[in-house]
Design an enzyme around this catalytic site. Structure first.
Site, PDB file in Angstrom:
ATOM      1  N   GLY A 125       0.792  -1.215   0.000  1.00 17.35           N
ATOM      2  CA  GLY A 125       0.000   0.000   0.000  1.00 17.35           C
ATOM      3  C   GLY A 125       0.828   1.271   0.000  1.00 17.35           C
ATOM      4  N   PHE A 126       2.046   1.189   0.473  1.00 13.96           N
ATOM      5  CA  PHE A 126       2.816   2.412   0.643  1.00 13.96           C
ATOM      6  C   PHE A 126       3.969   2.556  -0.331  1.00 13.96           C
ATOM      7  CE2 PHE A 126       0.857   1.352   4.661  1.00 13.96           C
ATOM      8  CZ  PHE A 126       0.169   2.520   4.928  1.00 13.96           C
TER       9      PHE A 126
ATOM     10  N   ASP B 279      -3.611  -3.666   9.184  1.00 17.98           N
ATOM     11  CA  ASP B 279      -3.580  -4.311   7.871  1.00 17.98           C
ATOM     12  C   ASP B 279      -2.965  -5.701   7.967  1.00 17.98           C
ATOM     13  OD1 ASP B 279      -4.109  -4.532   5.196  1.00 17.98           O
ATOM     14  OD2 ASP B 279      -2.367  -3.371   4.538  1.00 17.98           O
TER      15      ASP B 279
END
Ligand SMILES: *[C@@H]1O[C@H](CO)[C@@H](O)[C@H](O)[C@H]1NC(C)=O
Ligand SMILES: *[C@@H]1O[C@H](CO)[C@@H](O)[C@H](O)[C@H]1NC(C)=O
Ligand SMILES: *[C@@H]1O[C@H](CO)[C@@H](O)[C@H](O)[C@H]1NC(C)=O
Ligand SMILES: *[C@@H]1O[C@H](CO)[C@@H](O)[C@H](O)[C@H]1NC(C)=O
Ligand SMILES: *[C@@H]1O[C@H](CO)[C@@H](O)[C@H](O)[C@H]1NC(C)=O
Ligand SMILES: *[C@@H]1O[C@H](CO)[C@@H](O)[C@H](O)[C@H]1NC(C)=O
Ligand SMILES: *[C@@H]1O[C@H](CO)[C@@H](O)[C@H](O)[C@H]1NC(C)=O
Ligand SMILES: *[C@@H]1O[C@H](CO)[C@@H](O)[C@H](O)[C@H]1NC(C)=O
Ligand SMILES: *[C@@H]1O[C@H](CO)[C@@H](O)[C@H](O)[C@H]1NC(C)=O
Ligand SMILES: *[C@@H]1O[C@H](CO)[C@@H](O)[C@H](O)[C@H]1NC(C)=O
Ligand SMILES: *[C@@H]1O[C@H](CO)[C@@H](O)[C@H](O)[C@H]1NC(C)=O
Ligand SMILES: *[C@@H]1O[C@H](CO)[C@@H](O)[C@H](O)[C@H]1NC(C)=O
Length: 790
Positions: free
Chosen positions: A510-511, A624
């Site tokens: 995600g990052f 997450d």
């Protein structure tokens, strides 16, 4: 608690703008002799929705639209004149004319109308209702009159909001489809649409260009309240979201609602070709995306447009084939790809015959073939090539022993990049102009490259030596003790990762993407290149130093960082066995994780999480937890990764991050309803992951059982562990052939079922989970979670 919640936010930027000030003039109604123009608006009675002129960001076009009044990022639910924008809002008007609501442009020409046959009534009014429906009715005294002359709910745009229908008209055989925007700046109907399947109206499908269906929900199962191919939808009830299907002789439709009508939820047919469900979080003023279908971006048909190749593993999903370039670089920069690619040089074809400038073919290995090939008869690859060459509209050919000769004409759509480990070796030969191969500039480049490479080799030895020395000095100056963080130079990390090359790429989260880095001394690290950073330098360093001191055998260790302007990177220990998902879901049969290893992984991950929750100075909620974020070292000892990254990146997320982070399958119900997040949200995700460790399959993967059609795995587990003498062995990954410690299996299934209870108070803490898995704490039979009871 508040800071923890911020840590968890997964905001989404859809088609949003900041809400400028608008003036409301006439309550919720436009009646005869009133007109709406400039910055005037109408607002629904309870102040939920607002209607007026709006302009998408970076556009000078204006549209009549309805948006949420309370949502501070302007988010439209409906646009009237999608294809016919106006430029000047002060000389354009929206008014009742001849019994219709009509938009007149700057020259007072009607460009949009409700267009119903004239009722010749002077009492017709347009009213914006609190459910977002704009209706036309005869007479101002509204609520008594149930019949609308016209309503916007019958003319869907891109946003399927609660209360509006996704319907199919059986009399006309027409679907009322929700259609994506053309691009982020252009609300004109794009290529993707959400509709009901005409041949099976209890199934939802997504269609490309009105012709190719690339996603389907499977048929609606009334009893389970889910679609057969989306079994995890059973969970919607835990989010208090309810779907219903109705069908009569005139129409079939789906409609959905949210238990708490003050929760703002939407279901957008996105420009990405996915439907995206998200909820507005009022505390943090952000959209939280919690569900998207199709699950993978490359499942979207022709996502990269003509001659574009889709690659789920790359930061930029789309690339053009060699010899092609994006038709609109601007769109591509905004990650809107369906415009596709065009040739850099025109084909010559007929003109070239006999003059030695015939088109040539370039080999593209590992490409999933485009749809609709034509079969041609050729005995070998040369014959196949000739067939394609002679046909001027032929764009590509492929030849292999199984399929023989395949050719494609016209634009090529839906090309997929295959992975290294794909067994099928497919090579597509793409036709390019002769000049692409022979142009002098190309030759020059080739020569330069060759020279650069050879002199580079000579230099390499020298630089290696210098680098080595520089490395040492860096390390000595910034790393006086074993445990402190290293500050790396960007150039050093760039070198270590071979300029962040695809071949060194370990994955994408995600990052940002993670690359394998090799230092001159042979030591290895994993380098995460953060994207969408919105942190100031000082905050970033503070945050890094907090993460840097977290030290536990089951948590990934941060080794160092790099912060040069907007370039922010993190360097972690390199873990040779990669992430858990690879071993659970993609392993070859011979490499399936044995039970003992699985149990150790479950226990280790629980210990890591318990440490984050209880032993850090501030409680850290991971937010997450999923197999992708459990990494394995050489001995398969698990290390939880990616914690506290949301904080590191800052709260503003770039569009890259709007790709789904946690799938619905792992998110606790309280996530979606916008309630405060506690460590119990991690417990829930952990429980879902435990089930996957047991089954070796994704929970949302559809399984077919003989008697019951499709079953949602967590429900199967809940039933087995909550019944006396349930058959837990039937839950085990069949690849293990029953090689399992049955007591451990039973314990894992039971604790997993406790972890996924709807009510967070009923879930154990992570420390309790550890104790249960260690066998020092007994656990009773869990109830079946409410959302699985259907
Ligand atoms: C609305 O437009 C008028 C001019 O037509 C302007 O005077 C006024 O400031 C505007 N109001 C806002 C809130 O922008
Ligand atoms: C609208 O205006 C016309 C003339 O300007 C007038 O005769 C009529 O009564 C008005 N209608 C309403 C509903 O106010
Ligand atoms: C909008 O336009 C400005 C300048 O014209 C540009 O800097 C910015 O990146 C654009 N934003 C988007 C989202 O395209
Ligand atoms: C108004 O619409 C008409 C018809 O579409 C068009 O011919 C005219 O140019 C438009 N006026 C302006 C100012 O754009
Ligand atoms: C209204 O509908 C008719 C056909 O039903 C169409 O020809 C006409 O262009 C429409 N007018 C507007 C303003 O949309
Ligand atoms: C509508 O009614 C008015 C008078 O009430 C009449 O003059 C006009 O012709 C009517 N128009 C139509 C289309 O029936
Ligand atoms: C509509 O309602 C208002 C007040 O509720 C009343 O004064 C008015 O007479 C009503 N009009 C009609 C046409 O019924
Ligand atoms: C609608 O489709 C069905 C089956 O595809 C067909 O039997 C029926 O005649 C169609 N009706 C209309 C109005 O086109
Ligand atoms: C979509 O379909 C229409 C009509 O079938 C066709 O003219 C158009 O070229 C198609 N669009 C693309 C991008 O292929
Ligand atoms: C279907 O449409 C017909 C004609 O419009 C209407 O009479 C009938 O009541 C409708 N049926 C239902 C179930 O709404
Ligand atoms: C609905 O949500 C709002 C805000 O999240 C809350 O204040 C309200 O109490 C909720 N209503 C119900 C009935 O749960
Ligand atoms: C769902 O609704 C029930 C009431 O029916 C409420 O008690 C519960 O808190 C809601 N759950 C969520 C996640 O909003």
């Amino acid at each position: 608690m508040d800071t923890n919640k911020i840590l968890c936010l997964m905001p989404v930027i859809f088609l949003c703008l900041s809400l400028e000030s608008y003036v409301s003039f006439g309550g919720d109604t436009i009646s005869v002799n009133q007109s709406l123009s400039g910055n005037q608006t109408i607002v629904s009675a309870a102040g939920v929705f607002q209607l007026g002129f709006f302009t998408p960001r970076n556009s000078s076009n204006y549209y009549i639209a309805i948006w949420y009044k309370r949502v501070s990022q302007l988010t439209t639910i409906w646009v009237a004149n999608r294809e016919k924008p106006i430029r000047d809002i002060y000389s354009s008007v929206l008014k009742i004319s001849d019994g219709n609501l009509v938009l007149f442009n700057e020259s007072q020409v009607p460009i949009w109308s409700t267009n119903i046959s004239s009722t010749n009534s002077t009492s017709v009014v347009a009213v914006l209702l609190d459910d977002g429906n704009l209706v036309l009715r005869d007479g101002p005294n509204s609520s008594t009159i149930l019949l609308y002359l016209w309503q916007s709910f019958d003319h869907p745009a891109h946003n399927w909001i609660p209360g509006s229908k996704l319907s199919f008209n059986k009399r006309t055989n027409q679907s009322q489809r929700f259609t994506s925007w053309k691009s982020l700046d252009d609300p004109a109907p794009g290529l993707f649409s959400l509709e009901l399947d005409p041949s099976e109206t209890n199934q939802i499908i997504i269609v490309w260009n009105r012709s190719i269906q690339y996603w389907k929900s499977g048929s609606w199962d009334e009893q389970r309240e889910s679609f057969s191919l989306v079994p995890e939808m059973t969970m919607l009830s835990s989010y208090n979201l309810s779907f219903s299907y109705f069908s009569n002789e005139n129409e079939s439709y789906f409609i959905y609602s949210f238990y708490n009508s003050s929760t703002i939820t939407q279901n957008i047919m996105d420009v990405s070709g996915q439907i995206k469900v998200s909820t507005w979080l009022d505390d943090s003023k952000e959209w939280s995306l919690h569900y998207a279908q199709a699950r993978k971006q490359c499942e979207v048909y022709a996502f990269c447009g003509a001659f574009g190749i889709c690659n789920d593993k790359s930061i930029q999903f789309c690339n053009c084939l060699t010899g092609f370039e994006p038709t609109s670089q601007e769109d591509w920069n905004q990650q809107v790809y369906p415009g596709g690619c065009a040739r850099k040089s025109k084909l010559e074809c007929e003109n070239a015959v006999g003059n030695g400038r015939e088109d040539q073919f370039v080999e593209n290995p590992r490409i999933g073939f485009p749809t609709n090939p034509q079969h041609a008869t050729a005995n070998n690859i040369m014959g196949c090539k000739l067939i394609c060459l002679k046909n001027c509209s032929c764009s590509a050919y492929a030849y292999d022993n199984n399929n023989g000769c395949l050719i494609w004409t016209g634009d090529l759509f839906n090309l997929q990049q295959l992975g290294e480990d794909d067994d099928e070796v497919k090579t597509l030969h793409i036709r390019l102009a002769y000049s692409e191969f022979s142009s002098p500039t190309n030759k020059k480049k080739l020569i330069i490259v060759a020279v650069a490479v050879s002199s580079g080799l000579v230099l390499l030895g020298l630089t290696m030596f210098i680098i080595k020395r520089r490395w040492r000095t860096t390390i000595i100056s910034t790393n006086p003790t074993e445990n402190s963080l290293m500050a790396f130079g960007y150039k050093d990390l760039q070198k270590a990762t071979n300029n962040f090359s695809e071949t060194e790429k370990l994955g994408k989260g995600g990052f940002g993407s993670v690359f394998k880095g090799t230092f001159p001394d042979g030591s290895l690290i994993a380098v995460k290149k953060l994207e969408g950073i919105n942190q100031g330098e000082k905050q970033f360093r503070t945050e890094v130093s907090i993460v840097g001191v977290i030290d536990h055998v089951n948590l990934i260790r941060l080794r160092g960082f790099c912060s040069e302007g907007s370039r922010k990177l993190l360097a972690y220990d390199y873990l040779p066995n990669g992430s858990l998902d690879k071993h659970l879901f993609h392993a070859k049969d011979s490499q399936v994780l044995d039970w003992k290893t699985r149990y150790q992984i479950a226990l280790g991950a629980a210990r890591g999480l318990a440490y984050l929750h209880d032993k850090c100075r501030d409680t850290i909620i991971h937010c997450d937890i999923k197999p992708e974020n459990i990494l394995l070292d050489a001995d398969f000892c698990p290390k939880v990764a990616d914690f506290r990254l949301a904080k590191l990146v800052g709260r503003e997320f770039s569009r890259v991050l709007t790709t789904l982070r946690g799938t619905m399958g792992y998110l606790a119900p309280e996530w979606i309803s916008g309630q405060a997040i506690t460590p119990k949200a991690d417990v829930y995700s952990y429980g879902m992951m435990l089930l996957e460790i047991v089954s070796g399959r994704r929970n949302f993967q559809v399984q077919h059982s003989e008697d019951e059609g499709t079953a949602f795995f967590p429900a199967t587990v809940a039933i087995q562990v909550s019944t006396e003498g349930g058959d837990v062995l039937s839950l085990l990954d069949s690849r293990l052939n029953g090689n399992v410690n049955v007591e451990e299996l039973s314990r894992i299934c039971t604790v997993a079922c406790w972890c996924i209870q709807d009510d967070e108070i009923q879930r154990p803490t992570m420390s309790q989970v550890v104790q249960i898995l260690e066998g020092v704490l007994e656990v009773s039979q869990p109830p079946i979670p409410r959302f699985l009871q259907a």
